[in-house]
Design a protein around this motif. Structure first.
Motif, mmCIF file in Angstrom:
data_model
loop_
_atom_site.group_PDB
_atom_site.id
_atom_site.type_symbol
_atom_site.label_atom_id
_atom_site.label_comp_id
_atom_site.label_asym_id
_atom_site.label_seq_id
_atom_site.Cartn_x
_atom_site.Cartn_y
_atom_site.Cartn_z
ATOM 1 N N UNK A 156 0.851 -1.200 0.000
ATOM 2 C CA UNK A 156 0.000 0.000 0.000
ATOM 3 C C UNK A 156 0.886 1.249 0.000
ATOM 4 N N UNK A 157 0.352 2.296 -0.618
ATOM 5 C CA UNK A 157 1.101 3.554 -0.636
ATOM 6 C C UNK A 157 0.684 4.422 0.547
ATOM 7 N N UNK A 158 1.657 5.174 1.056
ATOM 8 C CA UNK A 158 1.461 5.975 2.275
ATOM 9 C C UNK A 158 1.366 7.453 1.906
ATOM 10 N N UNK A 159 0.336 8.118 2.406
ATOM 11 C CA UNK A 159 0.092 9.529 2.077
ATOM 12 C C UNK A 159 -0.017 10.375 3.333
ATOM 13 N N UNK A 160 0.262 11.655 3.166
ATOM 14 C CA UNK A 160 -0.073 12.619 4.223
ATOM 15 C C UNK A 160 -0.756 13.810 3.549
ATOM 16 N N UNK A 161 -1.768 14.354 4.226
ATOM 17 C CA UNK A 161 -2.456 15.527 3.685
ATOM 18 C C UNK A 161 -1.706 16.805 4.078
ATOM 19 N N UNK A 162 -1.969 17.860 3.326
ATOM 20 C CA UNK A 162 -1.484 19.193 3.697
ATOM 21 C C UNK A 162 0.024 19.314 3.753
ATOM 22 N N UNK A 214 -11.898 3.615 0.357
ATOM 23 C CA UNK A 214 -10.694 3.626 -0.470
ATOM 24 C C UNK A 214 -9.431 3.456 0.378
ATOM 25 N N UNK A 215 -9.286 4.262 1.436
ATOM 26 C CA UNK A 215 -8.087 4.136 2.275
ATOM 27 C C UNK A 215 -8.152 2.793 3.015
ATOM 28 N N UNK A 216 -7.013 2.102 3.079
ATOM 29 C CA UNK A 216 -6.982 0.837 3.814
ATOM 30 C C UNK A 216 -6.728 1.073 5.300
ATOM 31 N N UNK A 280 -4.344 1.081 -1.328
ATOM 32 C CA UNK A 280 -3.780 -0.038 -2.090
ATOM 33 C C UNK A 280 -3.306 0.452 -3.466
ATOM 34 N N UNK A 281 -2.136 -0.022 -3.888
ATOM 35 C CA UNK A 281 -1.565 0.440 -5.163
ATOM 36 C C UNK A 281 -2.545 0.213 -6.314
ATOM 37 N N UNK A 282 -3.315 -0.868 -6.234
ATOM 38 C CA UNK A 282 -4.240 -1.201 -7.328
ATOM 39 C C UNK A 282 -5.370 -0.183 -7.467
#
Ligand code: ADP
Ligand code: MG
Length: 333
Positions: A156-162, A214-216, A280-282
């Motif tokens: 899975x890809x990791x994100x941060x907002x702002x 959507x977010x895991x 998830x990358x998919x």
């Protein structure tokens, strides 16, 4: 007390209860022994509570609007991280004295954010003592839709907002005088910007909603991106890997702190109340539309790997930060 407890509640807090909130459902609110609330049929309750103590979570002498805003914002941020809709809140207020100008500002800061967030005050408690504010928020979620910390998987890809780090830089400036009180409101536009980010954090409610399904996994950033990503990883049973050079650094943060300190603050600063989440990358292609719907930016800062523990890399090499946190209030919990 110049103003009795009941008059105080009637003057400053009943008006916040009369705002119905987006959900409605208040059968009995402020004024009875307990609130009676009617969640819409089929919805689940999502509950969170956070306390702010003067001198631990905000500098003594902070503007009352900011204290009121923050006390609710940190709680709304927990609902945002769960992808829940705000519904109702309770307020426990401990005051050293009845200062009407302070109460008016506090109620304005809290009430303004409440109105914008569609949450209604339904009860609370008022006592005398060192300044401390507890807020309990109640939100609503459809069964199975709440975003949990534990759902991330390797890949899975990791994100941060702002643009995290600004609030920590702001707090550092607030405390620059060294006497525990906020420094005067002067400084450059960048310095004023980061201080405002500490005083008036924006709970990412629209983003939390947009990430449902959507977010895991999701967590709000209260202790710093590195620390909170590590928690998300621990709950999910995998290892977050953060590529430091991907961290989004705002121009204001770079200007206020310089590039190197800015990166440390972005990773370990805390107090931003952004969301850190995995996708998830998919399903990556679905994210931009969701972000646009939420009107929020988010940056991919790494990915989840098998194993455990936080992994930091910079330009492809293992890396570590000098300081893991900026604990300006060392005794706080
Ligand atoms: P009790 O003694 O029955 O607990 P209180 O005097 O503490 O009642 O409170 C009276 C009413 O005012 C209750 O409905 C309570 O929820 C509400 N209330 C008290 N303090 C606050 C506050 N700070 N904010 C909102 N509602 C409050
Ligand atoms: Mg009672």
């Amino acid at each position: 007390m110049a103003l009795g407890e009941f008059e105080l509640i009637a003057r400053y807090f009943e008006p916040l209860g009369r705002e119905r909130g987006d959900v409605g459902g208040v059968i009995a609110g402020i004024g009875d022994d307990a609130a009676v609330l009617a969640p819409p049929p089929g919805m689940q309750l999502v509950a969170a509570l956070d306390t702010l103590v003067e001198g631990r979570h905000f500098p003594a002498g902070s503007p009352p609007e900011s204290v009121g805003h923050r006390a609710l914002a940190v709680n709304l941020s927990d609902l945002a991280a769960m992808g829940a809709d705000p519904a109702w809140y309770l307020l426990s207020l401990t005051l050293p004295r009845v200062d009407e100008a302070w109460l008016e500002g506090f109620a304005r800061g809290m009430g303004g954010l409440a109105r914008r967030s569609g949450i209604a005050l339904v009860g609370g408690d008022t006592t005398g003592g060192p300044l401390s504010i507890s807020v309990q928020v109640l939100g609503l979620s459809r069964p199975g839709e709440a975003l949990l910390r534990g759902g991330a998987q390797p890949g899975d890809l990791l994100f941060v907002s702002g643009t995290p780090g600004e609030a920590a830089a702001g707090l550092q400036l607030e405390l620059a005088a060294g006497d525990g009180k906020p420094a005067p409101d002067d400084g450059t536009p960048a310095q004023r910007h980061v201080r405002a980010r500490f005083r008036y954090p924006t709970p990412r409610l629209a983003l939390g909603r947009a990430l449902r399904g959507l977010a895991s996994a999701c967590i709000d950033v209260s202790d710093g991106v590195a620390a909170d990503a590590a928690r998300l990883g621990a709950a999910s049973g995998c290892a977050p890997c953060i590529e430091a050079e991907r961290m989004p650094l705002s121009a204001a943060l770079r200007e206020a702190s310089g590039a190197e300190l800015a990166l440390e603050q972005a990773l370990s600063g805390g107090e931003d109340f952004e969301l850190c989440f995995t996708v998830p990358a998919s399903r990556l292609a679905e994210l931009p539309e969701r972000l646009e719907a939420a009107g929020t930016v988010a940056t991919c800062i790494g990915s989840m790997e098998p194993g455990e523990g936080l992994r930091l890399r910079r330009d492809g090499r293992p890396w570590s930060i000098r300081r893991t946190g900026f604990d300006h209030f060392p005794s706080r919990e």
